[in-house]
Each structure stands twice: as C-alpha cells, then as structure tokens.
Design an enzyme around this catalytic site. Structure first.
Site, short mmCIF file in Angstrom:
data_model
loop_
_atom_site.label_atom_id
_atom_site.label_comp_id
_atom_site.label_asym_id
_atom_site.label_seq_id
_atom_site.Cartn_x
_atom_site.Cartn_y
_atom_site.Cartn_z
N ASP A 268 9.57 3.14 0.57
CA ASP A 268 8.41 3.80 1.17
C ASP A 268 8.51 3.57 2.67
O ASP A 268 8.16 2.51 3.18
CB ASP A 268 7.13 3.18 0.59
CG ASP A 268 5.87 3.79 1.19
OD1 ASP A 268 5.98 4.46 2.24
OD2 ASP A 268 4.79 3.60 0.61
N LYS B 111 2.90 10.17 7.79
CA LYS B 111 2.35 9.77 9.09
C LYS B 111 2.89 10.62 10.26
O LYS B 111 2.74 11.82 10.25
CB LYS B 111 2.64 8.29 9.34
CG LYS B 111 2.11 7.37 8.25
CD LYS B 111 0.63 7.09 8.37
CE LYS B 111 0.20 5.96 7.47
NZ LYS B 111 -1.24 5.87 7.33
N TYR C 29 0.87 -1.17 0.00
CA TYR C 29 0.00 0.00 0.00
C TYR C 29 0.91 1.23 0.00
O TYR C 29 1.63 1.47 0.96
CB TYR C 29 -0.91 0.01 1.24
CG TYR C 29 -1.85 1.19 1.24
CD1 TYR C 29 -2.95 1.23 0.38
CD2 TYR C 29 -1.63 2.29 2.07
CE1 TYR C 29 -3.80 2.32 0.35
CE2 TYR C 29 -2.48 3.38 2.05
CZ TYR C 29 -3.56 3.40 1.19
OH TYR C 29 -4.40 4.48 1.15
N1 PLP Z 1 2.77 4.44 2.19
C1 PLP Z 1 2.53 3.63 3.21
C2 PLP Z 1 3.52 2.55 3.50
C3 PLP Z 1 1.39 3.77 3.98
O1 PLP Z 1 1.16 2.93 4.99
C4 PLP Z 1 0.50 4.82 3.69
C5 PLP Z 1 -0.73 5.00 4.48
O2 PLP Z 1 -1.17 4.14 5.19
C6 PLP Z 1 0.79 5.66 2.61
C7 PLP Z 1 1.93 5.45 1.88
C8 PLP Z 1 -0.14 6.77 2.25
O3 PLP Z 1 -0.06 7.80 3.19
P1 PLP Z 1 -1.27 8.84 3.30
O4 PLP Z 1 -2.41 8.11 3.93
O5 PLP Z 1 -0.71 9.95 4.15
O6 PLP Z 1 -1.57 9.30 1.92
#
Ligand code: PLP
Length: 446
Positions: free
Chosen positions: A250, A277, A169
C-alpha cells in the site's frame, strides 16, 4: 494568527488536565466563526462531518481558502499548512500547472460517456515510474484501490486469508488500530504485529496455505509514520513467494518518497501496488497495479474476467491533473522533498534530545509524526502507549502559533514548504518545549 495559549504551570508534576482545558477553551474562543459553521453543519451531517479523520474536539476549524503553503480559516487566522491534506496536497493549494490542466480538461467537456485520451497516458506514466507495475487500473480512492487489490489476490490464489498489521490504515473499510474496525469489509483478516519478525514467521507457519495476500504499508502512515525495517519487508517478500500468496504494497502515502515510490528506493518489489492521494494532483484518485498476469484478471476481453466498473474511474479532471502532477514530481523534486523532510525531522529530534524532553518525530522523508514518549516506537501498540494528551496540547499550541498539522501529530510536507516554513515550525516547537517544560518533565514514562 491566533493569540498564543498561555498557561501557568503550578507543579513540576504538571497539571495536564487543566492545561488542556485552558488550551481547548482558548481555541474555542479564538474560533467562534468555525464553531458557528460547525453547529450549523451538525443540523444536516452527523457531527457536522463527512470525513472522520478531520474531527477533533471541541470542533474542527472550517478552512475557507488556501494558497501555496498557506491556509486561512473562517475566523481569518492564517496557517502554514504542514499537513498537506494527509499527503494528498503534495503540490500546495494553487499549483499553476495542475490548475491549467484542470482548466484544459474542463474546456473539452467533462463526463464524456466513454474512454478519453488521457487515461492511457496517465497509466503509461505510472507504469514507467513504479518498477513492479506492468499495468494499472484507476479507482476513486485509496480505499477502493486496496479493496480491488485484495479482490485480485483472492481471485488469483483461490484463497481467502489476508494478513495485515496492527496500526495499519488501508482506508475507511480496512483499518486496524488495536483491532479490526467495525466498518471493515468482512474479509478473513489476520492481524500481525508490525516489524515483528518472529511473530510474522509464526503467522506464516500457521496460515500460509490459506493466505491470499499480505497487505502492508512500507511505513505505517496514519498509524504514526513508523517505518518498516527492511528485514521485515524482505521477510514478507520471501514468505509470500514461498507460500504462493501475493505481496501488496500500500503505497498510497509512501509512493511520494521517491520517483518510483518506496519500492524504487528499497528494491523490494511487491506483486501488487496501491496508490492514491497526491497522484491525482489533489483531486479524487486511487489506483492499483502490478504484474501483467495478475492485472489481466480484469481484462474484459478475457472470458470470466473480473468486472471493475466505476463511473469516475477515468474522469478527465483527475486524469489531466494527474498527468500534470506527475510531471511536477520529477526524480529531482522527489529526492529534494525527501531530503528536506529528513533534515527537518533530524533537526526536531536533535532539539528534543538537547532539551531532554520525551518527544520524538518518527517517519521517512517528507512524512512524520510526533510521539510523546521516551521509548522506541516501532509498532501500533507503541504508538498507542505514548501520551495522547500531550499530543492534544501540542496540536492546540501549534495551531495557536499558526502551524497547521493533524490532530494526531502528523506532518506531510508539500513542495511549497521551504526552508523559511521549516524554520517557523522549529521555532514553534522550541517555544512549545519552553512553555510546556514542566508538563513534559512530569509525563509518565511510556
Ligand atoms: N492507504 C493508506 C496508506 C492511506 O494512508 C490511506 C488514506 O489515508 C488510504 C489507503 C485510503 O485512501 P483514501 O482516503 O483515498 O480512501
């Protein structure tokens, strides 16, 4: 707290469907105010929702207040918050330093129509922590951060293929559970299998020359807290280097695992990193950064530089809260939190083993997810193959015991979760095992 759900289990095979019905019904009866707010929200929001992750049937709770590690819902139930806003709530709900930072920014005015004095300080703080980040840009979310990192990789390499992994994700526009989600941005995605060395090698063999980047979470976070094998990440590092593509970590979730993120702990350095986050102290935040020669693509002094606007990219509330937040997460605090999580997960898994139930918590440090299976869980398909209905029952039983966690079984400890709170969780899980033993023994393997 709500009354514990009581169910009579009649057969060792476990009448799971009726048990679930009873649990859902007990939840609905205990949460009439949440239901009322949900019904009225549905009049003006599709499904009463603006954040899909939060939805579950029959309806999600309405949270009205938080303090430290505690939450209260519209019906007055108190919960220990083990979800920590899916990792964004690392500092609990009322961290005084962050609150003071937000107040101080407010006092000097918001929406300042220009550069402020906070953004470069936060950027410096981030570059100092993360070994691979020479320079950084801010966004409003982790989703945006990933999209911008991909844009940078495409611009840098002149290629278009992006390798991602099933179960990953990377935000609401780049989500890969079983397939590429219909809401995904239309990049040329290739989806590999997480932790699969042979399969990943084969993918590189076929698409190396068109590959712009590999985008990978060092641990599948939303996808079930599945840690990457170090050899898997090392393989990605080596093959991206050989093929002239970029490795993007990520670290939106995993950056909390150590002072310098997962990369600081593992020594594996990506070309680009995305963050989000908790770094905004609980306010909207995202960032992407990496090696200077890549990030300089966005330098507006350069001819044909990439434009990356964003009204709120440097908003003073987030910048100020972010500075306070990073001050709080010292090397010692990050290490202690990870150690607490490791101990908690080990204790829970010991409990499952001793009780002989097909449950396991996977994860790293303060991040973990429960799976109902006796098989090893190493990739997205393993997560989907585990029993999802037992997980739903677990969720309702935990809520009834005053433990707040994600419907998908995820836990993200905040700094306000101490030994006493961990004890409450272990007791609630032990009681779940006791009450649901017949259902657990009747679970199909897998
Ligand atoms: N990348 C990862 C690993 C995530 O867990 C999340 C959100 O849960 C995101 C990107 C996306 O972040 P946002 O919800 O701030 O768009």
């Amino acid at each position: 707290m709500t009354e514990p759900v009581r169910t009579t289990v009649e057969s060792p095979d476990g009448p799971l469907a009726p048990a679930l019905e009873i649990a859902r019904d007990a939840y609905a009866r205990a949460n009439r105010e949440s239901r009322r707010h949900f019904d009225s929200a549905c009049a003006h929001m599709p499904g009463g929702n603006t954040r899909t992750t939060l939805f579950h049937s029959p309806f999600p709770l309405r949270i009205v207040r938080g303090h430290d590690s505690r939450l209260w819902d519209a019906d007055g139930h108190e919960y220990v918050d083990f979800l920590g806003d899916f990792t964004a709530g690392l500092f609990g709900h009322t961290n005084p330093a962050i609150a003071a930072a937000v107040r101080s920014a407010m006092a000097d005015g918001i929406s300042l129509s220009g550069h402020n004095l906070l953004e470069a300080r936060l950027a410096a703080r981030i570059c100092h922590r993360f070994p691979s980040i020479d320079s950084v840009r801010f966004t409003n979310s982790g989703t945006e951060a990933n999209l911008l990192a991909i844009t940078a990789a495409i611009a840098k390499t002149g290629r278009r293929t992006i390798l991602v992994f099933d179960g990953a994700y990377h935000g609401s526009l780049a989500s890969f559970s079983g397939s590429s989600a219909p809401t995904n941005v239309p990049h040329e995605w290739v989806v590999g299998t997480y932790n699969d060395l042979d399969g990943t090698n084969a993918l590189f063999d076929t698409c190396a020359s068109s590959l712009a980047a590999v985008l990978v979470e060092p641990m599948l976070g939303s996808g079930g807290c599945i840690p990457a094998d170090p050899e898997f990440l090392q393989l990605l590092r080596r093959r991206t280097q050989e093929s002239g593509s970029l490795l993007i970590f990520d670290e939106v979730m995993t950056s909390r695992l150590g002072y310098g993120g997962y990369q600081g702990l593992s020594g594996i350095e990506p070309d680009l990193t995305t963050l989000g986050k908790y770094i905004g102290g609980g306010l909207s935040f995202g960032a992407f950064g990496g090696r200077s020669e890549i990030m300089s693509l966005f330098d507006p002094r350069q001819p044909r530089s990439l434009a990356h606007a964003g009204t709120f990219n440097n908003n003073v509330l987030t910048m100020s809260a972010g500075l306070a937040a990073l001050d709080e997460l010292t090397p010692e605090a990050a290490a202690e939190l990870s150690a607490r999580g490791d101990r908690l997960r080990a204790e829970l898994n010991r409990l499952f083993e001793e009780s002989g139930v097909p449950m396991v918590f996977t994860g790293l440090g303060s991040l973990m997810t429960v799976h109902f299976t006796e098989l090893e869980v190493r990739c997205g398909a393993d997560v989907r193959a585990a029993d999802q209905r037992m997980k739903e029952l677990f969720f309702f039983d935990m809520l009834a015991a005053g433990i707040y966690l994600a419907r998908r079984g995820m836990i993200a400890l905040s700094l306000t979760i101490g030994a006493a709170e961990c004890r409450l969780l272990v007791e609630a899980v032990a009681s779940f095992i006791e009450h649901r033993r017949a259902l657990l023994s009747g679970m199909a393997p897998g």
